[in-house]
Design a protein around this motif. Structure first.
Motif, PDB file in Angstrom:
ATOM      1  N   MET A  33       0.829  -1.208   0.000  1.00  0.00           N
ATOM      2  CA  MET A  33       0.000   0.000   0.000  1.00  0.00           C
ATOM      3  C   MET A  33       0.863   1.259   0.000  1.00  0.00           C
ATOM      4  O   MET A  33       0.544   2.238  -0.686  1.00  0.00           O
ATOM      5  CB  MET A  33      -0.930   0.018   1.220  1.00  0.00           C
ATOM      6  CG  MET A  33      -1.983  -1.062   1.218  1.00  0.00           C
ATOM      7  SD  MET A  33      -3.129  -0.938  -0.164  1.00  0.00           S
ATOM      8  CE  MET A  33      -2.536  -2.249  -1.184  1.00  0.00           C
ATOM      9  N   ALA A  34       1.966   1.246   0.730  1.00  0.00           N
ATOM     10  CA  ALA A  34       2.855   2.407   0.778  1.00  0.00           C
ATOM     11  C   ALA A  34       3.467   2.671  -0.597  1.00  0.00           C
ATOM     12  O   ALA A  34       3.550   3.831  -1.034  1.00  0.00           O
ATOM     13  CB  ALA A  34       3.948   2.193   1.821  1.00  0.00           C
ATOM     14  N   MET A  35       3.880   1.619  -1.290  1.00  0.00           N
ATOM     15  CA  MET A  35       4.444   1.802  -2.632  1.00  0.00           C
ATOM     16  C   MET A  35       3.389   2.339  -3.593  1.00  0.00           C
ATOM     17  O   MET A  35       3.664   3.233  -4.401  1.00  0.00           O
ATOM     18  CB  MET A  35       5.022   0.488  -3.171  1.00  0.00           C
ATOM     19  CG  MET A  35       6.350   0.124  -2.541  1.00  0.00           C
ATOM     20  SD  MET A  35       7.181  -1.255  -3.361  1.00  0.00           S
ATOM     21  CE  MET A  35       6.230  -2.638  -2.756  1.00  0.00           C
ATOM     22  N   ALA A  36       2.174   1.813  -3.501  1.00  0.00           N
ATOM     23  CA  ALA A  36       1.095   2.270  -4.392  1.00  0.00           C
ATOM     24  C   ALA A  36       0.756   3.724  -4.114  1.00  0.00           C
ATOM     25  O   ALA A  36       0.546   4.516  -5.045  1.00  0.00           O
ATOM     26  CB  ALA A  36      -0.139   1.388  -4.224  1.00  0.00           C
ATOM     27  N   LEU A  37       0.712   4.115  -2.842  1.00  0.00           N
ATOM     28  CA  LEU A  37       0.431   5.509  -2.480  1.00  0.00           C
ATOM     29  C   LEU A  37       1.531   6.428  -2.998  1.00  0.00           C
ATOM     30  O   LEU A  37       1.252   7.474  -3.587  1.00  0.00           O
ATOM     31  CB  LEU A  37       0.287   5.651  -0.972  1.00  0.00           C
ATOM     32  CG  LEU A  37       0.116   7.075  -0.450  1.00  0.00           C
ATOM     33  CD1 LEU A  37      -1.131   7.725  -1.035  1.00  0.00           C
ATOM     34  CD2 LEU A  37       0.061   7.072   1.073  1.00  0.00           C
TER      35      LEU A  37
END
Length: 127
Positions: free
Chosen positions: A49-53
């Motif tokens: 999720m952090a990479m996608a954000l």
């Protein structure tokens, strides 16, 4: 509300809008992305999720990815490029001069009608 601000912006990051449940090699949900309660993400899930954000924040408004593919592949992490070394906002994505009217408009409902309706609702509810 913040369209005319030079020092602040609010931008929706839609990376989770069309995300599908990650599957393992047997086409069952990949539980390595979830915590023991099967609801919250695990460390691996939060990393995804952090990479996608982060990637979403670098994409221009109107061209943002609306899904996250759970691959646990660090090579999909994007870096700012020399042409656009900043986080994307409406203004720097080319929407700064939009026709959006930001003028304050009068409410079509008079303020006193809300009060009258609330009092009437309380009276009717009491009966």
């Amino acid at each position: 509300r913040y369209e005319q601000r030079e020092d602040f912006a609010v931008v929706i990051q839609p990376f989770f809008r069309n995300t599908l449940l990650p599957l393992d090699s047997t086409s069952k949900p990949d539980m390595s992305f979830f915590a023991a309660d099967c609801f919250h993400f695990s460390v691996r899930g939060y990393a995804e999720m952090a990479m996608a954000l982060w990637n979403n924040m670098l994409e221009p408004v109107g061209e943002k990815q609306t899904y996250n593919n759970f691959t646990h592949d660090r090579s999909k992490l994007r870096c700012p490029n020399p042409e656009k070394p900043f986080l994307s906002t409406r203004r720097n994505s080319g929407f700064g001069n939009s026709d959006l009217s930001l003028e304050k408009t009068e409410s079509s409902v008079p303020y006193w009608s809300v009060i009258v309706t609330a009092v009437a609702g309380v009276l009717v509810g009491s009966l």
